[in-house]
Enzyme design. Structure first.
Site, mmCIF file in Angstrom:
data_model
loop_
_atom_site.group_PDB
_atom_site.id
_atom_site.type_symbol
_atom_site.label_atom_id
_atom_site.label_comp_id
_atom_site.label_asym_id
_atom_site.label_seq_id
_atom_site.Cartn_x
_atom_site.Cartn_y
_atom_site.Cartn_z
ATOM 1 N N LYS A 72 90.451 40.955 0.115
ATOM 2 C CA LYS A 72 91.086 40.880 -1.191
ATOM 3 C C LYS A 72 92.283 39.927 -1.145
ATOM 4 O O LYS A 72 92.853 39.692 -0.080
ATOM 5 C CB LYS A 72 91.596 42.265 -1.609
ATOM 6 C CG LYS A 72 90.524 43.288 -1.904
ATOM 7 C CD LYS A 72 91.155 44.627 -2.253
ATOM 8 C CE LYS A 72 90.112 45.678 -2.564
ATOM 9 N NZ LYS A 72 89.394 45.411 -3.825
ATOM 10 N N ARG A 94 80.299 51.986 -3.537
ATOM 11 C CA ARG A 94 78.908 52.382 -3.789
ATOM 12 C C ARG A 94 78.161 52.644 -2.490
ATOM 13 O O ARG A 94 77.227 53.445 -2.458
ATOM 14 C CB ARG A 94 78.217 51.312 -4.639
ATOM 15 C CG ARG A 94 78.067 49.954 -3.965
ATOM 16 C CD ARG A 94 77.884 48.811 -4.948
ATOM 17 N NE ARG A 94 79.129 48.479 -5.620
ATOM 18 C CZ ARG A 94 79.235 47.545 -6.557
ATOM 19 N NH1 ARG A 94 78.172 46.846 -6.923
ATOM 20 N NH2 ARG A 94 80.394 47.298 -7.124
#
Length: 490
Positions: free
Chosen positions: A273, A347
């Site tokens: 990130k 996920r």
């Protein structure tokens, strides 16, 4: 904070602060009329002199009213309607608590409007809790003295007296769950590790009569949770899989299962990130924190049903052992996944927990996760995203969210979006393109939930506030999910 009910007339209430409502146009509520009569018109005169408009959320402290047993009287705005909305009632609770704290008073007694009194009381309890919540654990010499406010009482109109005790009990349990969720979320990542979450789970189970199983890496490997473990490869911190069980129903009754994403810090892994605001990623365990909060509240309320809480906890870190874009892993379901972006890790851990949920033969499974920035772009910070495979389940969650001012917006869940997850090298990829990112993330999870009714809550926009004096965890959506559980009792 101690919350309770009392049956005195407003003017006869012996308390530090008594709070009564005034509508727009300076129309006095039933409780304000009682104070005004006892003070021989002094309340109405003071409201007029101050040009108090009665706007919802506004408060006006009054001093030296004769004929009133309370040490202080505070008028709060009730707007133009006959009842306060959930949003306005919660804002009023915050404002009254802040006013009592500023006045350095220990006890506040609030008299709600006659109409909608029970619902308003619940929201005021949540508002008071929000206004007085403090996180001091990691502060040193800058810790401030605790607020003087210790007790909040509610004087209910006669028509609401019967329903008030159960409603107050529910609201208080919600505040306990919300505050626990905030506490875990606000801990920095070097304190709130997966191991710490496991330890907190054991403490909660012991204090609240829950059954809990905390699994280490070896046990997770034995379950075949290859997708979950793929996220843990780059971290020195060991993962944990936590299973809470509350058995309030009959043996064999199908439980509701809550599943929480517990990434205690998310760097993005190899798909690193940007540095800006990366501190926010300590809140990537907010779904797990929500499950902790819900289980705490449920254990206090003791509904006659079975509830299971599943928490998948790990860090997502870059290292020489970290998962690389293009790697393929086998999930617990047997389906294989090509990891195209290691920053789409939520996920990958949730899908194995959703497969594990099958063994409980659940009546419904609800997962909660700070899953996608795309949901924040779509909905901002007011509504969480709701995806569901069953319309009734979706409607029940939406109703609970509306009632508790903990709102959701239903998003599409359609097979047309699944094609974007196709992979040449596995049964699916973990990401699609930029378009509809929150939807394709939900569609990925949907592939693992075909054996039960399922809802997915993307709380990335509502779980925390990332800047300003209110920076911190919000505790959402604990209130809505506890209300959802308790509503099914009726």
């Amino acid at each position: 904070m101690d919350f309770s009910l009392r049956a005195d007339h407003p003017s006869n209430t012996k308390t530090d602060v008594v709070a009564v409502a005034v509508h727009e146009g300076q129309k006095l509520s039933w409780a304000a009329q009682d104070i005004d009569k006892a003070s021989k018109g002094a309340l109405a005169a003071a409201v007029k002199a101050a040009s108090f408009a009665g706007r919802a959320g506004a408060v006006l402290p009054l001093f030296n009213l004769t004929g009133v047993s309370a040490a202080r009287v505070v008028v709060y705005g009730a707007g133009s309607g006959n009842a306060l909305s959930a949003k306005d009632a919660r804002a009023t609770g915050r404002a009254l608590a802040s006013c009592a704290v500023e006045l350095e008073q220990a006890e506040l007694t609030v008299f709600p409007l006659a109409e909608g009194a029970v619902d308003a009381m619940q929201q005021m309890v949540l508002g008071v809790s929000d206004a007085t919540y403090r996180f001091d654990e990691t502060k040193g010499t800058s810790t401030k003295p605790k607020p003087a406010l210790k007790r909040v009482r509610f004087g209910m109109p006669e028509a609401a007296a019967k329903a008030a005790p159960a409603a107050l009990k529910n609201a208080v349990a919600m505040t306990h769950g919300i505050e626990f969720t905030k506490y875990l979320g606000n801990l920095p990542a070097n304190h709130c590790t997966p191991t710490r979450l496991g330890d907190e789970a054991k403490k909660l189970a012991k204090s609240h009569g829950l059954k809990v199983t905390v699994m280490d890496r070896k046990a997770i490997e034995k379950l075949g949770m290859g997708s979950f473990l793929s996220v843990t490869n780059g971290s020195e911190e060991p993962p944990r899989f936590i299973v809470f069980e509350y058995s309030g129903g009959k043996k064999g009754d199908a439980p509701t299962v809550f599943v929480g994403k517990g990434v205690t810090f998310d760097t993005g892994g190899i798909s690193l990130k940007p540095a800006g605001d990366m501190d926010h990623m300590k809140w990537d365990m907010s779904g797990a924190g929500t499950v902790f909060g819900v289980m705490k509240a449920v254990a206090e309320l003791k509904p006659k049903q079975n509830i299971v809480g599943l928490v998948v906890a790990c860090e997502n870190m870059p290292s020489g052992r970290a998962t690389k874009p293009g790697d393929v892993f086998k999930s617990m379901s047997g389906q294989t996944i090509e990891v195209l972006n290691t920053d789409a890790e939520g996920r990958l851990i949730l899908c194995d927990a959703l497969t594990y949920a099958e063994r409980f033969k659940p009546k419904a499974v609800i997962d909660i996760a700070t899953l996608t920035g795309a949901c924040v772009v779509a909905l901002g910070s007011h509504n969480a995203g709701l995806f569901a495979s069953n319309d009734k389940l979706a409607d029940d969650i939406l109703a609970a969210g509306k009632k508790m001012n903990d709102r959701f917006w239903r998003m599409p869940l359609e097979e047309d979006y699944q094609e974007a997850l196709n992979s040449n090298f596995a049964d699916m990829a973990n990401v699609a393109g930029r378009e509809g990112g929150a939807i394709t993330a939900a569609c990925f999870l949907w592939r693992f939930t075909k054996k039960y009714d399922w809802a997915h809550l993307d709380i990335a926009g509502v779980a925390y506030k990332g800047s300003g004096k209110e920076k911190g965890a919000t505790g959402r959506p604990v209130a809505a999910l506890v209300d959802y559980v308790m509503a099914s009792e009726k």
